[in-house]
Write an enzyme that holds these catalytic residues in place. Structure first.
Site, mmCIF file in Angstrom:
data_model
loop_
_atom_site.group_PDB
_atom_site.id
_atom_site.type_symbol
_atom_site.label_atom_id
_atom_site.label_comp_id
_atom_site.label_asym_id
_atom_site.label_seq_id
_atom_site.Cartn_x
_atom_site.Cartn_y
_atom_site.Cartn_z
ATOM 1 N N GLU A 191 42.949 8.025 -23.095
ATOM 2 C CA GLU A 191 41.692 7.817 -23.795
ATOM 3 C C GLU A 191 41.335 9.016 -24.681
ATOM 4 O O GLU A 191 41.742 10.141 -24.417
ATOM 5 C CB GLU A 191 40.560 7.616 -22.779
ATOM 6 C CG GLU A 191 40.746 6.410 -21.897
ATOM 7 C CD GLU A 191 41.902 6.520 -20.904
ATOM 8 O OE1 GLU A 191 42.125 7.646 -20.383
ATOM 9 O OE2 GLU A 191 42.593 5.524 -20.669
ATOM 10 N N SER A 210 46.487 -0.329 -14.757
ATOM 11 C CA SER A 210 47.017 -1.381 -13.875
ATOM 12 C C SER A 210 45.887 -1.969 -13.029
ATOM 13 O O SER A 210 44.709 -1.792 -13.330
ATOM 14 C CB SER A 210 48.109 -0.801 -12.964
ATOM 15 O OG SER A 210 47.551 0.096 -12.024
#
Ligand code: 8IG
Length: 270
Positions: A191, A210
């Site tokens: 990010e 995930s």
């Protein structure tokens, strides 16, 4: 030559479950685990390995592209007599094989008889005060992948997705364990600091690539879900120094034995 898969997801899951039963010699499994970064040691601490099945011999699985995610399905007999299936070949959304491939392991585990799905991962910490190398019990998730593993008008309820009953067992084994909301992004890039600020604002406590999609598929298949993150790093912009990859790896390595022991203890009580 590659041939397109013509079986439906549930047909493919059934074929995988049949292959798992045949190749492992274990007709029915009870608990499935997917071990993410930092959780690999758990497989050896849960019980006695009965069989190791190469993922490429099981329909629908592919060898994982990520180092540290071995392409093996391991059948483990846990001391209470139950059978655990460790899915050591997670497919991530960023690999580009689509959401069906991402959740195939979960669906295969459900078809193999598993009633509980334990999902683990490595994640970046978003909560101030979090410490790298510590686990976080997942209380809920934010699915920011913009996709769903559910196909068709099946309006699956996700209330109490990460079952309180299972979380209580983890708290019993590990009193004071951090608990929070896991956010799944597609990745594979990390990010930006601005995105981390956004994730904090909307209620995220850990971020990774995930788990949320797999949890949804597990719930659709009627399984109870337990989720655990290893906070391997503090997310971009939170820690004062830039991410040091060596430190992250070392934090995971040092935590691995402890996490394995925790998971072994928890699985024995499921
Ligand atoms: I380990 O900081 C791990 N996986 N998206 N962000 C995202 N995934 C991760 C991170 C992280 N750390």
């Amino acid at each position: 030559m590659s041939t397109a898969e013509t079986r439906t997801p549930s047909e493919l899951a059934r074929a995988a479950a049949d292959a798992i039963a045949e190749l492992s010699g274990v007709e029915r499994h009870d608990i499935a685990l997917t071990l993410g970064s930092g959780w690999g040691k758990a497989a050896g601490l849960i019980g006695e390995t009965v069989a190791e099945v190469p993922a490429d011999r099981v329909p629908g699985f592919r060898q994982s592209a990520v180092v540290g995610h071995p392409g093996t399905l391991t059948s483990i007999r846990i001391p209470n007599g139950k059978h655990a299936l460790v899915i050591g070949s997670r497919t991530h959304l960023y690999e580009g094989h689509g959401v069906r491939a991402v959740v195939h392991g979960v669906r295969a585990a459900a078809a193999a008889g598993c009633e509980t799905m334990v999902l683990t991962n490595g994640a970046g910490g978003l909560k101030p005060g979090m410490v790298a190398g510590e686990p976080m019990l997942i209380s809920d998730h934010l699915n920011l992948t913009a996709v769903s593993p559910v196909e068709g008008a099946n309006f699956v309820d996700l209330t109490d997705l990460y079952a309180e009953r299972l979380r209580a067992i983890v708290r019993e084994v590990s009193p004071g364990i951090e608990e929070g909301v896991y956010t799944q992004l597609p990745g594979p890039h990390y990010e930006t600091p601005a995105e981390i600020g956004y994730l904090q604002t909307i209620g995220g406590h850990a971020v990774g690539m995930s788990t949320a999609l797999e949890a949804i598929a597990a719930r659709e298949a009627g399984m109870a879900v337990l989720g655990l993150s290893l906070i391997t790093n503090l997310a971009a912009g939170i820690q004062e120094t830039p991410l040091n990859h060596a430190e992250v790896i070392e934090a995971g390595r040092q935590a691995e034995a402890r996490l394995g022991a925790l998971l072994g203890e928890v699985v024995g009580r499921l």
